[in-house]
Design a protein around this motif. Sequence first.
Motif, PDB file in Angstrom:
ATOM      1  N   GLY A 536       0.811  -1.206   0.000  1.00 32.83           N
ATOM      2  CA  GLY A 536       0.000   0.000   0.000  1.00 32.83           C
ATOM      3  C   GLY A 536       0.844   1.256   0.000  1.00 32.83           C
ATOM      4  N   LYS A 537       0.269   2.346   0.519  1.00 27.92           N
ATOM      5  CA  LYS A 537       0.944   3.643   0.511  1.00 27.92           C
ATOM      6  C   LYS A 537       1.309   4.069   1.929  1.00 27.92           C
ATOM      7  N   ILE A 538       2.407   4.822   2.011  1.00 26.16           N
ATOM      8  CA  ILE A 538       2.842   5.388   3.288  1.00 26.16           C
ATOM      9  C   ILE A 538       3.440   6.756   3.030  1.00 26.16           C
ATOM     10  N   GLU A 539       3.130   7.701   3.924  1.00 22.00           N
ATOM     11  CA  GLU A 539       3.689   9.043   3.799  1.00 22.00           C
ATOM     12  C   GLU A 539       4.816   9.212   4.816  1.00 22.00           C
ATOM     13  N   VAL A 540       5.940   9.730   4.351  1.00 25.68           N
ATOM     14  CA  VAL A 540       7.076   9.974   5.241  1.00 25.68           C
ATOM     15  C   VAL A 540       7.613  11.374   5.007  1.00 25.68           C
ATOM     16  N   LYS A 541       8.283  11.876   6.021  1.00 25.21           N
ATOM     17  CA  LYS A 541       8.922  13.187   5.945  1.00 25.21           C
ATOM     18  C   LYS A 541      10.420  12.979   6.084  1.00 25.21           C
ATOM     19  N   VAL A 542      11.185  13.583   5.205  1.00 24.87           N
ATOM     20  CA  VAL A 542      12.639  13.441   5.218  1.00 24.87           C
ATOM     21  C   VAL A 542      13.266  14.824   5.280  1.00 24.87           C
ATOM     22  N   ARG A 543      13.925  15.102   6.394  1.00 27.88           N
ATOM     23  CA  ARG A 543      14.580  16.399   6.575  1.00 27.88           C
ATOM     24  C   ARG A 543      16.087  16.198   6.621  1.00 27.88           C
ATOM     25  N   ARG A 544      16.804  17.113   5.972  1.00 26.69           N
ATOM     26  CA  ARG A 544      18.266  17.058   6.012  1.00 26.69           C
ATOM     27  C   ARG A 544      18.758  17.553   7.367  1.00 26.69           C
ATOM     28  N   GLU A 545      19.674  16.794   7.957  1.00 26.04           N
ATOM     29  CA  GLU A 545      20.325  17.193   9.201  1.00 26.04           C
ATOM     30  C   GLU A 545      21.827  17.081   9.022  1.00 26.04           C
ATOM     31  N   ALA A 546      22.565  17.642   9.955  1.00 26.63           N
ATOM     32  CA  ALA A 546      24.026  17.537   9.893  1.00 26.63           C
ATOM     33  C   ALA A 546      24.418  16.071   9.890  1.00 26.63           C
ATOM     34  N   GLY A 547      25.108  15.672   8.853  1.00 29.21           N
ATOM     35  CA  GLY A 547      25.577  14.295   8.778  1.00 29.21           C
ATOM     36  C   GLY A 547      24.587  13.312   8.201  1.00 29.21           C
ATOM     37  N   GLY A 548      23.404  13.761   7.740  1.00 23.28           N
ATOM     38  CA  GLY A 548      22.480  12.808   7.146  1.00 23.28           C
ATOM     39  C   GLY A 548      21.053  13.296   7.073  1.00 23.28           C
ATOM     40  N   TRP A 549      20.116  12.366   7.386  1.00 25.19           N
ATOM     41  CA  TRP A 549      18.682  12.631   7.216  1.00 25.19           C
ATOM     42  C   TRP A 549      17.917  12.224   8.473  1.00 25.19           C
ATOM     43  N   HIS A 550      16.780  12.899   8.680  1.00 27.40           N
ATOM     44  CA  HIS A 550      15.856  12.532   9.748  1.00 27.40           C
ATOM     45  C   HIS A 550      14.545  12.132   9.082  1.00 27.40           C
ATOM     46  N   VAL A 551      14.189  10.852   9.211  1.00 29.27           N
ATOM     47  CA  VAL A 551      12.998  10.312   8.561  1.00 29.27           C
ATOM     48  C   VAL A 551      11.925  10.077   9.621  1.00 29.27           C
ATOM     49  N   THR A 552      10.740  10.631   9.399  1.00 27.75           N
ATOM     50  CA  THR A 552       9.635  10.436  10.329  1.00 27.75           C
ATOM     51  C   THR A 552       8.382  10.031   9.566  1.00 27.75           C
ATOM     52  N   GLY A 553       7.503   9.347  10.238  1.00 20.46           N
ATOM     53  CA  GLY A 553       6.249   8.890   9.665  1.00 20.46           C
ATOM     54  C   GLY A 553       5.588   7.964  10.654  1.00 20.46           C
ATOM     55  N   LYS A 554       4.556   7.283  10.255  1.00 21.16           N
ATOM     56  CA  LYS A 554       3.860   6.375  11.147  1.00 21.16           C
ATOM     57  C   LYS A 554       4.788   5.244  11.563  1.00 21.16           C
ATOM     58  N   GLY A 555       5.150   5.198  12.852  1.00 21.42           N
ATOM     59  CA  GLY A 555       6.042   4.172  13.354  1.00 21.42           C
ATOM     60  C   GLY A 555       7.493   4.353  12.947  1.00 21.42           C
ATOM     61  N   ILE A 556       7.851   5.527  12.424  1.00 22.98           N
ATOM     62  CA  ILE A 556       9.211   5.774  11.938  1.00 22.98           C
ATOM     63  C   ILE A 556       9.789   7.017  12.601  1.00 22.98           C
ATOM     64  N   ASN A 557      10.971   6.885  13.147  1.00 21.98           N
ATOM     65  CA  ASN A 557      11.733   8.026  13.653  1.00 21.98           C
ATOM     66  C   ASN A 557      13.210   7.657  13.551  1.00 21.98           C
ATOM     67  N   LEU A 558      13.786   7.901  12.382  1.00 24.35           N
ATOM     68  CA  LEU A 558      15.115   7.401  12.072  1.00 24.35           C
ATOM     69  C   LEU A 558      16.045   8.537  11.670  1.00 24.35           C
TER      70      LEU A 558
END
Length: 667
Positions: A536-558
């Motif tokens: 199916g489909k999932i929406e995620v947010k990806v923000r650039r941070e120092a040294g990489g990325w911050h990924v958030t979404g349902k059940g996601i905080n990476l």
Amino acid sequence: MPMTKMFSRILIANRGEIACRVIRTAQRMGIGTVAVYSDADAQSPHVAMADEAVNIGPAPVTDSYLRADHIIEAALATGAEAIHPGYGFLSENPGFVDAVVKAGLVFIGPSADSIRAMGLKDAAKRLMEKAGVPVVPGYHGEAQELVVLASKAREIGYPVLIKARAGGGGKGMRKVDNPDDFAEALGSARREAKSAFGDDRVLVEKYVAKPRHIEVQVFGDNHGNAVHLYERDCSLQRRHQKVIEEAPAPGITAEMRAAMTSAAVKAALAINYSGAGTIEFIVDASEGLKADRFWFMEMNTRLQVEHPVTEMITGLDLVEWQLRVAAGEKLPLTQKQIPLNGHAVEARLYAEDPARSFLPAIGTLHHLAFPDNVTNGDIRIETGVRAGDTISPFYDPMIAKVVVHAADRTAALAAMESALVQTQIAGTTTNLAFLAALIRHEGFGSGDVDTGLIDRDLASLVAPSATAAGAKELAIIAASGLLEQPASDDPWATLRGYSHLSSPAYPVTLIEEEKPVRYGVAILNNERFVLSGPAGKIEVKVRREAGGWHVTGKGINLRAKTAAIPNGIAVLSKGAVSSFAVTDPFLLAEAAGNAADRLSAPMPGLVKSVRVSAGDMVKKGQILLVLEAMKMEHTITAPHDGKIAEIVTESSQVKEKSSLVRFETNE
């Protein structure tokens, strides 16, 4: 006759991180350096660092780094006055020392006589007993008959340890718990010792139930002086090879330190030792650390791999001390002047697979990054490789030594964990996650360590960690190319994938369980994405941070970093690496076309050019057309020889799955 002035140029008869380590100190002291290298090491960092470099042969060590004649010839040809052996290779070979001296050069290390005195375990132990150094209860005599050795084992008391008198690394070593098994264990130990060292003679010692491996760094000069630089604990071992070392030893008392370091200095003085050396002790920790529960095991007549932890707690440069002593100077400091500050820990980072009995791994370091600072401590990285270098099958697969220093052991372990989780490696299997698990181990953290800890808890230490939530989503978005910010000052250029009608789904194909799985990536705004796939489909947010990325979404905080690897994307987070195989959709289309004699468009696009016409005979690999999609041009080639029946016209806009090329069939 000792030299009275410092060397102007030295040759380093080694490679990798220790060669780089020696070169750094020599350069700081204004000493010229000569590196030697094999064909496999021509582009290695130590070659680039040195003032001059000499090729000494093909990749195998027997044809290069163990060729004493080639090394001495290189030293003479380049005007080097002395040779630093590093560790391993020829560093403890008395014949090499003799050859160096005969050539009129200085060996930066102990004399050949000192190396010979400590070269055989049984002779060394007899020498230590004479010098008043405590030795493990056992039989170190010349008689090798089964009846004699079995009788001595009964006198010592079971369990006992049969050990090869030559060599090390656990080869020719067998623990025997009862008399009935002694003969078989002896035969096995002898066969292994003969194969490894060419010497099947053994000694028999009392087996220590809860052993710790604690060693003392000693230093001597050519003026009759010898000092110690405190102890190191090297009890965390796998297959009798050290993994993590620390200084000082956790739990050691002032009484035990005084007894152990005094014994170590006695050992150095007994053989007129000059240079850096290490006295290794086996310690019975079954009732804690006590001053009467340690015994001499062996002496390493060279600089040790783990010497940086001693440097961190003393603030001294042991390579500089080696150079000064070899040049004829007295020891730089007296015993009372040598400081002891804080706590240091070293972890050996290897290209190896802990889950497969620590089998060495090879591969290219497509991504390699070390932290430049850690929480509440100092960090030091000793390495001889760079990103893009290859771990070859010819040499030790060490990638780096990660070393930290802090005010106390608790802070040092926290600093090491911080260092390991920030270290990023992609391209080969490593023991990085294993090292992090060791640092977090409850027993190790409390200081309750012994040489059997890793073997006892190996299953939990090498258990694979689950792929972090969000890693796959980040890999898919990275593979789509939508994370790359256009290099433009135009604000409209930042609207990646923008459409005033609807967001197109950019296709990404992963190989999962050896099968292609198709995903789509749609961009909602500069940070929000919608991924579609079999689930199916999932929406995620990806923000650039120092040294990489911050990924958030349902059940996601990476928080993670991505790295391109051949045919895929690696996601690196907290010391763990998740690799995802990405397949070019056009290759999949070609594969499908091979079966149906048809090539279809895997995504919407514009036919930029057509290179062949209907009726043309084409060869496998020949360019048929160029399709523009996802702002990139993709070359479509013939999957096999054949005759073109139909082909799309130039400048056509094609839809996903529409026919691009059809081949004639024999039907």
